[in-house]
Design a protein around this motif. Sequence first.
Motif, PDB file in Angstrom:
ATOM      1  N   VAL A 126     -11.902 -10.661  -9.120  1.00 32.57           N
ATOM      2  CA  VAL A 126     -12.018  -9.582  -8.132  1.00 32.57           C
ATOM      3  C   VAL A 126     -10.686  -8.865  -8.006  1.00 32.57           C
ATOM      4  CG1 VAL A 126     -12.572  -8.996  -5.749  1.00 32.57           C
ATOM      5  CG2 VAL A 126     -13.743 -10.922  -6.854  1.00 32.57           C
ATOM      6  N   GLY A 127     -10.748  -7.539  -8.003  1.00 35.01           N
ATOM      7  CA  GLY A 127      -9.544  -6.722  -7.870  1.00 35.01           C
ATOM      8  C   GLY A 127      -9.841  -5.303  -8.301  1.00 35.01           C
ATOM      9  N   PRO A 128      -8.898  -4.405  -8.174  1.00 39.48           N
ATOM     10  CA  PRO A 128      -9.103  -3.041  -8.663  1.00 39.48           C
ATOM     11  C   PRO A 128      -9.355  -3.036 -10.175  1.00 39.48           C
ATOM     12  CG  PRO A 128      -7.175  -3.166  -7.241  1.00 39.48           C
ATOM     13  CD  PRO A 128      -7.585  -4.572  -7.525  1.00 39.48           C
ATOM     14  N   ARG A 129     -10.269  -2.216 -10.629  1.00 42.06           N
ATOM     15  CA  ARG A 129     -10.565  -2.175 -12.047  1.00 42.06           C
ATOM     16  C   ARG A 129      -9.351  -1.685 -12.846  1.00 42.06           C
ATOM     17  NH1 ARG A 129     -14.270  -4.421 -15.049  1.00 42.06           N
ATOM     18  NH2 ARG A 129     -14.591  -2.559 -16.315  1.00 42.06           N
ATOM     19  N   PRO A 130      -9.090  -2.250 -14.036  1.00 40.11           N
ATOM     20  CA  PRO A 130      -7.977  -1.768 -14.864  1.00 40.11           C
ATOM     21  C   PRO A 130      -8.337  -0.428 -15.486  1.00 40.11           C
ATOM     22  CG  PRO A 130      -9.214  -3.458 -16.047  1.00 40.11           C
ATOM     23  CD  PRO A 130      -9.810  -3.373 -14.670  1.00 40.11           C
ATOM     24  N   TYR A 135      -2.732   7.035 -16.665  1.00 44.26           N
ATOM     25  CA  TYR A 135      -2.956   7.336 -15.258  1.00 44.26           C
ATOM     26  C   TYR A 135      -1.758   6.931 -14.396  1.00 44.26           C
ATOM     27  CZ  TYR A 135      -8.011   8.022 -16.134  1.00 44.26           C
ATOM     28  OH  TYR A 135      -9.236   8.467 -16.570  1.00 44.26           O
ATOM     29  N   LEU A 136      -0.936   6.016 -14.899  1.00 45.44           N
ATOM     30  CA  LEU A 136       0.190   5.529 -14.096  1.00 45.44           C
ATOM     31  C   LEU A 136       1.089   6.665 -13.621  1.00 45.44           C
ATOM     32  CD1 LEU A 136       1.243   2.348 -16.133  1.00 45.44           C
ATOM     33  CD2 LEU A 136       0.062   2.406 -13.923  1.00 45.44           C
ATOM     34  N   ASP A 137       1.240   7.693 -14.452  1.00 40.58           N
ATOM     35  CA  ASP A 137       2.111   8.816 -14.097  1.00 40.58           C
ATOM     36  C   ASP A 137       1.425   9.808 -13.159  1.00 40.58           C
ATOM     37  OD1 ASP A 137       4.161   7.844 -15.702  1.00 40.58           O
ATOM     38  OD2 ASP A 137       3.419   8.888 -17.475  1.00 40.58           O
ATOM     39  N   LEU A 138       0.127   9.615 -12.903  1.00 43.96           N
ATOM     40  CA  LEU A 138      -0.637  10.573 -12.102  1.00 43.96           C
ATOM     41  C   LEU A 138      -0.883  10.096 -10.671  1.00 43.96           C
ATOM     42  CD1 LEU A 138      -3.371  11.560 -14.754  1.00 43.96           C
ATOM     43  CD2 LEU A 138      -1.250  12.787 -14.199  1.00 43.96           C
ATOM     44  N   TYR A 139      -0.658   8.793 -10.420  1.00 49.81           N
ATOM     45  CA  TYR A 139      -0.928   8.261  -9.092  1.00 49.81           C
ATOM     46  C   TYR A 139       0.100   8.733  -8.074  1.00 49.81           C
ATOM     47  CZ  TYR A 139      -3.892   4.800 -11.486  1.00 49.81           C
ATOM     48  OH  TYR A 139      -4.841   4.169 -12.245  1.00 49.81           O
ATOM     49  N   THR A 140      -0.348   8.882  -6.844  1.00 54.45           N
ATOM     50  CA  THR A 140       0.588   9.040  -5.742  1.00 54.45           C
ATOM     51  C   THR A 140       1.214   7.668  -5.479  1.00 54.45           C
ATOM     52  OG1 THR A 140      -1.035   8.479  -4.036  1.00 54.45           O
ATOM     53  CG2 THR A 140      -0.911  10.804  -4.719  1.00 54.45           C
ATOM     54  N   PRO A 141       2.339   7.601  -4.754  1.00 53.01           N
ATOM     55  CA  PRO A 141       2.921   6.283  -4.440  1.00 53.01           C
ATOM     56  C   PRO A 141       1.913   5.350  -3.765  1.00 53.01           C
ATOM     57  CG  PRO A 141       4.503   8.000  -3.957  1.00 53.01           C
ATOM     58  CD  PRO A 141       3.225   8.708  -4.298  1.00 53.01           C
ATOM     59  N   GLU A 142       1.063   5.890  -2.893  1.00 50.91           N
ATOM     60  CA  GLU A 142       0.061   5.058  -2.229  1.00 50.91           C
ATOM     61  C   GLU A 142      -0.966   4.540  -3.231  1.00 50.91           C
ATOM     62  OE1 GLU A 142      -2.323   3.164   0.699  1.00 50.91           O
ATOM     63  OE2 GLU A 142      -0.207   3.738   0.600  1.00 50.91           O
ATOM     64  N   GLN A 143      -1.451   5.402  -4.116  1.00 52.78           N
ATOM     65  CA  GLN A 143      -2.443   4.981  -5.102  1.00 52.78           C
ATOM     66  C   GLN A 143      -1.875   3.956  -6.074  1.00 52.78           C
ATOM     67  OE1 GLN A 143      -3.398   8.808  -6.693  1.00 52.78           O
ATOM     68  NE2 GLN A 143      -4.991   9.237  -5.171  1.00 52.78           N
ATOM     69  N   ALA A 144      -0.586   4.084  -6.386  1.00 53.78           N
ATOM     70  CA  ALA A 144       0.047   3.158  -7.328  1.00 53.78           C
ATOM     71  C   ALA A 144       0.096   1.730  -6.796  1.00 53.78           C
ATOM     72  CB  ALA A 144       1.458   3.641  -7.673  1.00 53.78           C
ATOM     73  N   ARG A 145      -0.076   1.563  -5.484  1.00 50.98           N
ATOM     74  CA  ARG A 145      -0.057   0.228  -4.892  1.00 50.98           C
ATOM     75  C   ARG A 145      -1.226  -0.624  -5.352  1.00 50.98           C
ATOM     76  NH1 ARG A 145      -1.166   0.283  -0.045  1.00 50.98           N
ATOM     77  NH2 ARG A 145      -0.163  -1.674   0.522  1.00 50.98           N
ATOM     78  N   ASP A 174      -9.306   0.805  -3.489  1.00 49.88           N
ATOM     79  CA  ASP A 174      -8.455  -0.150  -4.206  1.00 49.88           C
ATOM     80  C   ASP A 174      -7.256  -0.561  -3.364  1.00 49.88           C
ATOM     81  OD1 ASP A 174     -10.116  -0.101  -6.408  1.00 49.88           O
ATOM     82  OD2 ASP A 174      -8.876   1.298  -7.551  1.00 49.88           O
ATOM     83  N   THR A 175      -6.591   0.405  -2.767  1.00 47.65           N
ATOM     84  CA  THR A 175      -5.400   0.069  -1.976  1.00 47.65           C
ATOM     85  C   THR A 175      -5.794  -0.622  -0.670  1.00 47.65           C
ATOM     86  OG1 THR A 175      -5.349   2.328  -1.062  1.00 47.65           O
ATOM     87  CG2 THR A 175      -3.968   1.882  -2.974  1.00 47.65           C
ATOM     88  N   TRP A 176      -6.951  -0.275  -0.118  1.00 44.81           N
ATOM     89  CA  TRP A 176      -7.433  -0.995   1.070  1.00 44.81           C
ATOM     90  C   TRP A 176      -7.642  -2.457   0.718  1.00 44.81           C
ATOM     91  CZ3 TRP A 176     -11.136  -4.157   2.956  1.00 44.81           C
ATOM     92  CH2 TRP A 176     -11.314  -4.214   4.346  1.00 44.81           C
ATOM     93  N   VAL A 178      -6.090  -4.193  -1.577  1.00 45.01           N
ATOM     94  CA  VAL A 178      -4.776  -4.836  -1.749  1.00 45.01           C
ATOM     95  C   VAL A 178      -4.250  -5.338  -0.407  1.00 45.01           C
ATOM     96  CG1 VAL A 178      -2.351  -4.375  -2.304  1.00 45.01           C
ATOM     97  CG2 VAL A 178      -4.145  -3.578  -3.852  1.00 45.01           C
ATOM     98  N   ASP A 179      -4.425  -4.553   0.637  1.00 47.69           N
ATOM     99  CA  ASP A 179      -3.874  -4.908   1.945  1.00 47.69           C
ATOM    100  C   ASP A 179      -4.740  -5.881   2.735  1.00 47.69           C
ATOM    101  OD1 ASP A 179      -1.578  -3.284   1.711  1.00 47.69           O
ATOM    102  OD2 ASP A 179      -2.732  -1.520   2.261  1.00 47.69           O
ATOM    103  N   HIS A 180      -6.016  -5.977   2.417  1.00 44.27           N
ATOM    104  CA  HIS A 180      -6.932  -6.789   3.218  1.00 44.27           C
ATOM    105  C   HIS A 180      -7.587  -7.910   2.412  1.00 44.27           C
ATOM    106  CE1 HIS A 180      -6.607  -2.945   5.399  1.00 44.27           C
ATOM    107  NE2 HIS A 180      -6.855  -3.659   6.484  1.00 44.27           N
ATOM    108  N   ARG A 181      -7.084  -8.178   1.229  1.00 45.55           N
ATOM    109  CA  ARG A 181      -7.737  -9.173   0.376  1.00 45.55           C
ATOM    110  C   ARG A 181      -7.728 -10.547   1.019  1.00 45.55           C
ATOM    111  NH1 ARG A 181      -2.633  -8.247  -1.471  1.00 45.55           N
ATOM    112  NH2 ARG A 181      -1.388  -9.982  -2.333  1.00 45.55           N
ATOM    113  N   SER A 182      -8.797 -11.261   0.813  1.00 48.05           N
ATOM    114  CA  SER A 182      -8.954 -12.623   1.312  1.00 48.05           C
ATOM    115  C   SER A 182     -10.037 -13.282   0.479  1.00 48.05           C
ATOM    116  CB  SER A 182      -9.346 -12.628   2.797  1.00 48.05           C
ATOM    117  OG  SER A 182     -10.658 -12.108   2.959  1.00 48.05           O
ATOM    118  N   LEU A 183     -10.113 -14.599   0.558  1.00 44.72           N
ATOM    119  CA  LEU A 183     -11.143 -15.318  -0.193  1.00 44.72           C
ATOM    120  C   LEU A 183     -12.530 -14.950   0.319  1.00 44.72           C
ATOM    121  CD1 LEU A 183      -9.448 -18.826  -0.503  1.00 44.72           C
ATOM    122  CD2 LEU A 183      -9.544 -16.999  -2.207  1.00 44.72           C
ATOM    123  N   ALA A 184     -12.652 -14.745   1.626  1.00 40.08           N
ATOM    124  CA  ALA A 184     -13.949 -14.373   2.193  1.00 40.08           C
ATOM    125  C   ALA A 184     -14.376 -12.990   1.691  1.00 40.08           C
ATOM    126  CB  ALA A 184     -13.879 -14.387   3.716  1.00 40.08           C
TER     127      ALA A 184
END
Length: 228
Positions: A126-130, A135-145, A174-176, A178-184
Amino acid sequence: MRPRLASSARPAAGSGRARRCDRVQRAIDVVVAGGLLVVNAPVIAGVAVAVAARLGRPVLFRQLRPGLDGRPFTLIKFRTMHDVDEEHGLVSDADRMTGLGRALRAASLDELPTLWNVLRGDMSLVGPRPLLMHYLDLYTPEQARRHLVRPGVTGLAQVSGRNLLSWEDRLALDTWYVDHRSLALNLRICARTALVLLRRVGIAAPGSVTMPQFTGSPPVVGREAGGA
């Protein structure tokens, strides 16, 4: 299951709780991915034979993708498209896609070799899709998280609309995560993934065989002083 993305109560992506979740999730990844590879060995062999018969060799599709912290790794999937062949008009994804490829993607059988990436530690269940390296050069700082965690075989965006989402919504989810990930949360995403696969929704965006290319988010234009 879609969260309120504008929530102001955002846990730190690298908090102690998040790090503990990552350690336990890694152990789960190894056990589950290893078990699924063994159980699905006959299916993997059958798909490999079908791809070799319809598309020829190589049977596997390999491509560099950004992983944890944006470090590249080689993603492994089953091939679903013909190679680019300008002479025969096989240039776009729509031209190159095969009937077998559509069937494999609809059932997500093309993703089975990706379990090897999970076992190696390139990815998590589980995680953001690769996505793509450029695209790395196109993300905003927030999206890059989104690269603060390992990419996943499935993720919050996949169970919230998959390829029907806009890029902005997809990356915000995806960034949400990252900040709220948990096993549940991971368990709920896995349960929802099973439902998405059964319903076979969101496989392709309208007018595309997968998802249109990401070209960067439009700049946010603030209101002028005194404006409506």
